[in-house]
Design an enzyme around this catalytic site. Sequence first.
Site, PDB file in Angstrom:
ATOM      1  N   LYS A   1       1.391  38.501  11.700  1.00 34.39           N
ATOM      2  CA  LYS A   1       0.398  39.389  12.328  1.00 34.39           C
ATOM      3  C   LYS A   1       0.600  39.497  13.843  1.00 34.39           C
ATOM      4  O   LYS A   1       1.331  38.695  14.436  1.00 34.39           O
ATOM      5  CB  LYS A   1      -0.998  38.861  11.991  1.00 34.39           C
TER       6      LYS A   1
ATOM      7  N   TYR B   1      -5.985  47.391   4.014  1.00 33.65           N
ATOM      8  CA  TYR B   1      -7.131  46.485   3.862  1.00 33.65           C
ATOM      9  C   TYR B   1      -8.346  47.164   3.228  1.00 33.65           C
ATOM     10  O   TYR B   1      -9.464  46.677   3.357  1.00 33.65           O
ATOM     11  CB  TYR B   1      -7.501  45.866   5.206  1.00 33.65           C
TER      12      TYR B   1
ATOM     13  N   ASN C   1      -5.167  35.369  12.562  1.00 33.30           N
ATOM     14  CA  ASN C   1      -4.784  34.117  11.895  1.00 33.30           C
ATOM     15  C   ASN C   1      -3.306  34.081  11.481  1.00 33.30           C
ATOM     16  O   ASN C   1      -2.947  33.484  10.481  1.00 33.30           O
ATOM     17  CB  ASN C   1      -5.731  33.819  10.724  1.00 33.30           C
TER      18      ASN C   1
ATOM     19  N   HIS D   1      -0.389  36.971   6.867  1.00 37.44           N
ATOM     20  CA  HIS D   1      -1.021  37.421   5.626  1.00 37.44           C
ATOM     21  C   HIS D   1      -0.266  36.798   4.458  1.00 37.44           C
ATOM     22  O   HIS D   1       0.948  36.603   4.534  1.00 37.44           O
ATOM     23  CB  HIS D   1      -0.936  38.944   5.521  1.00 37.44           C
TER      24      HIS D   1
ATOM     25  N   GLU E   1       1.094  45.309  -2.616  1.00 37.39           N
ATOM     26  CA  GLU E   1       1.292  45.204  -1.162  1.00 37.39           C
ATOM     27  C   GLU E   1       2.772  45.356  -0.796  1.00 37.39           C
ATOM     28  O   GLU E   1       3.095  45.993   0.218  1.00 37.39           O
ATOM     29  CB  GLU E   1       0.735  43.863  -0.668  1.00 37.39           C
TER      30      GLU E   1
HETATM   31  P1  IDP Z   1      -6.921  35.798   3.579  1.00 32.12           P
HETATM   32  O1  IDP Z   1      -6.053  36.517   4.592  1.00 32.12           O
HETATM   33  O2  IDP Z   1      -6.882  34.300   3.795  1.00 32.12           O
HETATM   34  O3  IDP Z   1      -6.624  36.186   2.151  1.00 32.12           O
HETATM   35  P2  IDP Z   1      -9.290  37.470   3.379  1.00 32.12           P
HETATM   36  O4  IDP Z   1     -10.652  36.961   3.026  1.00 32.12           O
HETATM   37  O5  IDP Z   1      -8.533  38.236   2.347  1.00 32.12           O
HETATM   38  O6  IDP Z   1      -8.431  36.203   3.880  1.00 32.12           O
HETATM   39  O7  IDP Z   1      -9.448  38.337   4.684  1.00 32.12           O
HETATM   40  C1  IDP Z   1      -8.401  39.193   5.126  1.00 32.12           C
HETATM   41  C2  IDP Z   1      -8.231  39.024   6.623  1.00 32.12           C
HETATM   42  O8  IDP Z   1      -9.420  39.471   7.275  1.00 32.12           O
HETATM   43  C3  IDP Z   1      -8.068  37.580   7.120  1.00 32.12           C
HETATM   44  O9  IDP Z   1      -6.741  37.097   6.999  1.00 32.12           O
HETATM   45  C4  IDP Z   1      -8.507  37.698   8.563  1.00 32.12           C
HETATM   46  O10 IDP Z   1      -7.493  38.298   9.373  1.00 32.12           O
HETATM   47  C5  IDP Z   1      -9.664  38.678   8.435  1.00 32.12           C
HETATM   48  N1  IDP Z   1     -10.954  37.987   8.272  1.00 32.12           N
HETATM   49  C6  IDP Z   1     -11.390  37.317   7.168  1.00 32.12           C
HETATM   50  N2  IDP Z   1     -12.624  36.818   7.349  1.00 32.12           N
HETATM   51  C7  IDP Z   1     -12.979  37.173   8.607  1.00 32.12           C
HETATM   52  C8  IDP Z   1     -14.162  36.954   9.399  1.00 32.12           C
HETATM   53  O11 IDP Z   1     -15.132  36.321   8.958  1.00 32.12           O
HETATM   54  N3  IDP Z   1     -14.159  37.487  10.667  1.00 32.12           N
HETATM   55  C9  IDP Z   1     -13.085  38.191  11.165  1.00 32.12           C
HETATM   56  N4  IDP Z   1     -11.972  38.428  10.465  1.00 32.12           N
HETATM   57  C10 IDP Z   1     -11.905  37.925   9.200  1.00 32.12           C
HETATM   58 MG    MG Z   2      -6.797  38.027   1.222  1.00 28.72          MG
END
Ligand code: IDP
Ligand code: MG
Length: 139
Positions: A11, A51, A114, A117, A128
Site C-alpha cells: 500500500k 473496495y 497498514n 493487502h 482481486e
Molecule cells: P484486512 O485488510 O485486514 O482484510 P478489512 O477489514 O478487509 O481488513 O479492511 C480493509 C482495509 O480497510 C484495511 O486493510 C484498512 O486499510 C482499512 N480499514 C479497516 N478497518 C479500518 C478502520 O477501522 N479505520 C480505518 N481504516 C480501516
Molecule cells: Mg479484507
Amino acid sequence: MATNRTFTMIKPDAVEKNAIGGILKMINDAGFRIVAMKYTQLSKETAGEFYEVHKERPFYGELVDYMSSGPIVAAILEKDNAVEDFRTLIGATNPAEAAEGTIRKIYATDISANAVHGSDSDENAEIEGDFHFTPAEKH
Ligand code: IDP
Ligand code: MG
C-alpha cells in the site's frame, strides 16, 4: 477447498517508506512465488471499485482516498495454502494488534495505512487478481 494463490498490494504508506524491498523479501522468505506483479497507482474510481465490498463501512471514504494517494505494488502470489498463510504473514488489520514478526507489525503505520493487502478467501483472491491482471499476465 484451499487453492494455491492469493492477491496482495503493497500500500502507499509502505511504498512511501521505501519498504517494497523489505516486504518482498519477507514474502519470498516465507515461500511465496511471485506469479504476476506491477507498480502502479489506483485512481479514486479504481480504488472505490476494488473496495466496493466495504462501501457501507464508515472508513470507506478514507480508505479510497488513502489507497489512491500514491503508488502501490499489486501482485499475485503462489504457495500451498496461500490465502491463509499470507494472512498469517501479514498479521492483524490493526498493526497495534498484529503479532511480532508480521509484515504489518514491522511496516504498518496505523489501522488504515497498514502496509499490505491480503485476500481473505480463495474466491476473493481470484476476483482481486483478475481485477489487476489479464489472463496473459498470470503465469
Ligand atoms: P484486512 O485488510 O485486514 O482484510 P478489512 O477489514 O478487509 O481488513 O479492511 C480493509 C482495509 O480497510 C484495511 O486493510 C484498512 O486499510 C482499512 N480499514 C479497516 N478497518 C479500518 C478502520 O477501522 N479505520 C480505518 N481504516 C480501516
Ligand atoms: Mg479484507
